[in-house]
Design a protein around this motif. Sequence first.
Motif, PDB file in Angstrom:
ATOM      1  N   ASN A 103       7.820 -14.514  -6.189  1.00 16.47           N
ATOM      2  CA  ASN A 103       7.194 -13.727  -5.770  1.00 16.47           C
ATOM      3  C   ASN A 103       5.865 -13.486  -6.985  1.00 16.47           C
ATOM      4  O   ASN A 103       6.244 -13.569  -8.418  1.00 16.47           O
ATOM      5  CB  ASN A 103       7.704 -12.323  -5.634  1.00 16.47           C
ATOM      6  N   LEU A 104       4.530 -13.402  -6.394  1.00 20.59           N
ATOM      7  CA  LEU A 104       3.686 -13.154  -7.648  1.00 20.59           C
ATOM      8  C   LEU A 104       3.176 -11.823  -7.021  1.00 20.59           C
ATOM      9  O   LEU A 104       2.528 -11.671  -5.909  1.00 20.59           O
ATOM     10  CB  LEU A 104       2.582 -14.376  -7.496  1.00 20.59           C
ATOM     11  N   TYR A 105       3.022 -10.748  -7.798  1.00 24.05           N
ATOM     12  CA  TYR A 105       2.426  -9.306  -7.639  1.00 24.05           C
ATOM     13  C   TYR A 105       1.151  -9.173  -8.512  1.00 24.05           C
ATOM     14  O   TYR A 105       0.953  -9.736  -9.556  1.00 24.05           O
ATOM     15  CB  TYR A 105       3.464  -8.453  -8.101  1.00 24.05           C
ATOM     16  N   GLY A 106       0.332  -8.623  -8.004  1.00 27.94           N
ATOM     17  CA  GLY A 106      -1.078  -8.441  -8.437  1.00 27.94           C
ATOM     18  C   GLY A 106      -1.104  -6.945  -9.430  1.00 27.94           C
ATOM     19  O   GLY A 106      -0.162  -6.387  -9.365  1.00 27.94           O
ATOM     20  N   LYS A 107      -2.195  -6.755  -9.993  1.00 30.61           N
ATOM     21  CA  LYS A 107      -2.336  -5.439 -10.760  1.00 30.61           C
ATOM     22  C   LYS A 107      -2.727  -4.459  -9.697  1.00 30.61           C
ATOM     23  O   LYS A 107      -3.548  -4.694  -8.820  1.00 30.61           O
ATOM     24  CB  LYS A 107      -3.353  -5.594 -11.760  1.00 30.61           C
ATOM     25  N   ALA A 123      -3.472  12.151   2.630  1.00 28.13           N
ATOM     26  CA  ALA A 123      -4.240  13.144   1.970  1.00 28.13           C
ATOM     27  C   ALA A 123      -3.900  13.083   0.573  1.00 28.13           C
ATOM     28  O   ALA A 123      -4.901  14.021   0.023  1.00 28.13           O
ATOM     29  CB  ALA A 123      -3.667  14.617   2.721  1.00 28.13           C
ATOM     30  N   GLY A 124      -3.322  12.318  -0.003  1.00 35.42           N
ATOM     31  CA  GLY A 124      -3.035  12.169  -1.579  1.00 35.42           C
ATOM     32  C   GLY A 124      -3.807  10.884  -1.969  1.00 35.42           C
ATOM     33  O   GLY A 124      -4.411  10.187  -1.406  1.00 35.42           O
ATOM     34  N   TYR A 125      -3.237  10.661  -3.306  1.00 38.21           N
ATOM     35  CA  TYR A 125      -3.752   9.555  -3.995  1.00 38.21           C
ATOM     36  C   TYR A 125      -2.941   8.358  -3.392  1.00 38.21           C
ATOM     37  O   TYR A 125      -1.818   8.154  -3.089  1.00 38.21           O
ATOM     38  CB  TYR A 125      -3.061   9.541  -5.346  1.00 38.21           C
ATOM     39  N   ALA A 126      -3.887   7.207  -3.077  1.00 38.42           N
ATOM     40  CA  ALA A 126      -3.557   6.038  -2.617  1.00 38.42           C
ATOM     41  C   ALA A 126      -3.723   4.900  -3.479  1.00 38.42           C
ATOM     42  O   ALA A 126      -4.274   4.796  -4.293  1.00 38.42           O
ATOM     43  CB  ALA A 126      -3.917   5.649  -1.155  1.00 38.42           C
ATOM     44  N   GLN A 127      -2.759   3.980  -3.512  1.00 38.05           N
ATOM     45  CA  GLN A 127      -2.638   2.857  -4.608  1.00 38.05           C
ATOM     46  C   GLN A 127      -2.211   1.492  -3.795  1.00 38.05           C
ATOM     47  O   GLN A 127      -1.511   1.392  -2.640  1.00 38.05           O
ATOM     48  CB  GLN A 127      -1.852   3.063  -5.500  1.00 38.05           C
ATOM     49  N   ALA A 128      -2.751   0.359  -4.050  1.00 40.41           N
ATOM     50  CA  ALA A 128      -2.205  -0.918  -3.537  1.00 40.41           C
ATOM     51  C   ALA A 128      -2.157  -1.988  -4.592  1.00 40.41           C
ATOM     52  O   ALA A 128      -2.586  -1.932  -5.797  1.00 40.41           O
ATOM     53  CB  ALA A 128      -3.353  -1.368  -2.525  1.00 40.41           C
ATOM     54  N   ARG A 129      -1.376  -3.092  -4.390  1.00 40.82           N
ATOM     55  CA  ARG A 129      -1.369  -4.140  -5.066  1.00 40.82           C
ATOM     56  C   ARG A 129      -1.049  -5.553  -4.277  1.00 40.82           C
ATOM     57  O   ARG A 129      -0.329  -5.256  -3.116  1.00 40.82           O
ATOM     58  CB  ARG A 129      -0.050  -4.155  -6.034  1.00 40.82           C
ATOM     59  N   VAL A 155       0.912  -1.091   0.022  1.00 39.65           N
ATOM     60  CA  VAL A 155       0.326  -0.080  -0.124  1.00 39.65           C
ATOM     61  C   VAL A 155       0.915   1.205  -0.062  1.00 39.65           C
ATOM     62  O   VAL A 155       1.778   1.399   0.681  1.00 39.65           O
ATOM     63  CB  VAL A 155      -0.994   0.144   1.289  1.00 39.65           C
ATOM     64  N   GLY A 156       0.454   2.125  -0.998  1.00 42.43           N
ATOM     65  CA  GLY A 156       1.504   3.461  -1.123  1.00 42.43           C
ATOM     66  C   GLY A 156       0.442   4.506  -1.060  1.00 42.43           C
ATOM     67  O   GLY A 156      -0.562   4.579  -1.473  1.00 42.43           O
ATOM     68  N   CYS A 157       0.943   5.922  -0.637  1.00 43.18           N
ATOM     69  CA  CYS A 157       0.610   6.939  -0.437  1.00 43.18           C
ATOM     70  C   CYS A 157       1.350   8.139  -1.470  1.00 43.18           C
ATOM     71  O   CYS A 157       2.243   8.171  -1.244  1.00 43.18           O
ATOM     72  CB  CYS A 157       0.099   7.504   0.850  1.00 43.18           C
ATOM     73  N   GLN A 158       0.557   8.658  -2.546  1.00 46.25           N
ATOM     74  CA  GLN A 158       1.354   9.406  -3.495  1.00 46.25           C
ATOM     75  C   GLN A 158       2.487   8.692  -3.942  1.00 46.25           C
ATOM     76  O   GLN A 158       3.511   9.340  -4.262  1.00 46.25           O
ATOM     77  CB  GLN A 158       1.379  10.812  -2.600  1.00 46.25           C
ATOM     78  N   VAL A 159       2.429   7.389  -4.239  1.00 45.02           N
ATOM     79  CA  VAL A 159       3.354   6.706  -4.721  1.00 45.02           C
ATOM     80  C   VAL A 159       2.736   5.762  -5.835  1.00 45.02           C
ATOM     81  O   VAL A 159       1.619   4.955  -5.549  1.00 45.02           O
ATOM     82  CB  VAL A 159       4.089   5.814  -3.695  1.00 45.02           C
ATOM     83  N   ASN A 160       3.388   5.609  -6.892  1.00 47.49           N
ATOM     84  CA  ASN A 160       2.929   4.495  -8.042  1.00 47.49           C
ATOM     85  C   ASN A 160       3.734   3.336  -7.677  1.00 47.49           C
ATOM     86  O   ASN A 160       4.778   2.967  -7.833  1.00 47.49           O
ATOM     87  CB  ASN A 160       3.167   5.101  -9.523  1.00 47.49           C
ATOM     88  N   VAL A 161       2.580   2.437  -6.980  1.00 40.62           N
ATOM     89  CA  VAL A 161       3.276   1.120  -6.634  1.00 40.62           C
ATOM     90  C   VAL A 161       3.385   0.190  -7.851  1.00 40.62           C
ATOM     91  O   VAL A 161       3.917  -1.124  -7.655  1.00 40.62           O
ATOM     92  CB  VAL A 161       2.499   0.365  -5.598  1.00 40.62           C
ATOM     93  N   LYS A 162       3.058   0.433  -9.012  1.00 37.18           N
ATOM     94  CA  LYS A 162       3.230  -0.407 -10.288  1.00 37.18           C
ATOM     95  C   LYS A 162       4.651  -1.043 -10.510  1.00 37.18           C
ATOM     96  O   LYS A 162       4.733  -2.279 -10.403  1.00 37.18           O
ATOM     97  CB  LYS A 162       2.838   0.410 -11.617  1.00 37.18           C
ATOM     98  N   GLY A 163       5.686  -0.277 -10.109  1.00 35.52           N
ATOM     99  CA  GLY A 163       6.974  -0.877 -10.301  1.00 35.52           C
ATOM    100  C   GLY A 163       7.848  -1.347  -8.861  1.00 35.52           C
ATOM    101  O   GLY A 163       8.998  -1.746  -9.016  1.00 35.52           O
ATOM    102  N   LEU A 164       7.035  -1.188  -7.980  1.00 40.87           N
ATOM    103  CA  LEU A 164       7.503  -1.468  -6.614  1.00 40.87           C
ATOM    104  C   LEU A 164       7.388  -2.933  -6.145  1.00 40.87           C
ATOM    105  O   LEU A 164       6.315  -3.351  -6.151  1.00 40.87           O
ATOM    106  CB  LEU A 164       6.969  -0.514  -5.428  1.00 40.87           C
ATOM    107  N   GLN A 165       8.302  -3.458  -6.111  1.00 40.00           N
ATOM    108  CA  GLN A 165       8.188  -4.994  -5.459  1.00 40.00           C
ATOM    109  C   GLN A 165       9.121  -5.161  -4.157  1.00 40.00           C
ATOM    110  O   GLN A 165       8.464  -4.574  -3.016  1.00 40.00           O
ATOM    111  CB  GLN A 165       8.683  -5.950  -6.668  1.00 40.00           C
ATOM    112  N   GLY A 166      10.287  -5.856  -4.172  1.00 42.10           N
ATOM    113  CA  GLY A 166      10.838  -6.108  -2.931  1.00 42.10           C
ATOM    114  C   GLY A 166      11.612  -5.111  -2.640  1.00 42.10           C
ATOM    115  O   GLY A 166      11.886  -3.962  -3.338  1.00 42.10           O
ATOM    116  N   GLY A 167      12.259  -4.832  -1.189  1.00 43.69           N
ATOM    117  CA  GLY A 167      13.291  -4.177  -0.699  1.00 43.69           C
ATOM    118  C   GLY A 167      12.682  -2.878  -0.286  1.00 43.69           C
ATOM    119  O   GLY A 167      13.420  -1.790  -0.301  1.00 43.69           O
TER     120      GLY A 167
END
Length: 222
Positions: free
Chosen positions: A213-217, A191-197, A123-135
């Motif tokens: 690792n299996l990541y969702g959309k 307070a901003g845009y939130a995203q999850a995968r 889960v991220g706030c004001q972050v595009n988690v599309k490219g985020l995986q481990g670490g």
Amino acid sequence: MTHPSLRTIGISAVVGGSVTTALLAGAAAAGADAFTRLPNGTASGDGIRIVRSEESARVSPSMAANGTSRTTWVSGQITLYAPHLKPSKAGPSAGAAGESELPGSNGTATNGAAATLSTGYIVGCQVNVKGLQGGLSGSLTPTAPSVSGTLSVPLAAGEVKFVPLGTKNIEKPGTYHLGYDDAQIDVQDCAGYAQARAFTTIETTGEVHQKVNLYGKPFSIG
């Protein structure tokens, strides 16, 4: 050979009044829930395969209408195919350790079992988690291997957290199933845009160590 299914993670939430369904990408009516179905996915390693199906998310705005809080109910089915694992008993379980303690681990820590399976959401706030995986850092660590109740996730702008829903030791070869239905995740202070995968991780022990690792959309949570 098929072994008993993994314990189902089910977190129920009762919402009063009628629910208006809308695509997350569309403009939902004020105060209405937004619902989206997410695509199936699969990831494979050497003799193991993870499949995610029937994943969906329903997002509700804050009842306080403060613009910094929202709730998402997530559902999904995980199937693990591991017919060639070498049997190995697990030692004492420490549960999901979290990325802040084990960077790059996706919250999974093996303890001698043939394999360890974990699943949850990034889960991220004001972050595009599309490219985020481990670490990633700043994880939320539950106090038990499986969670019953609402997970409250405080998020500042630019922050990302792993939110584990459950972990399971796999001691024998076989096919395993894990399902969660309306698991409730509350995002606070964003307070901003939130995203999850979604993420699911299987890590094996023994002579051939591997982590799959299996990541969702990614999907919007408002």
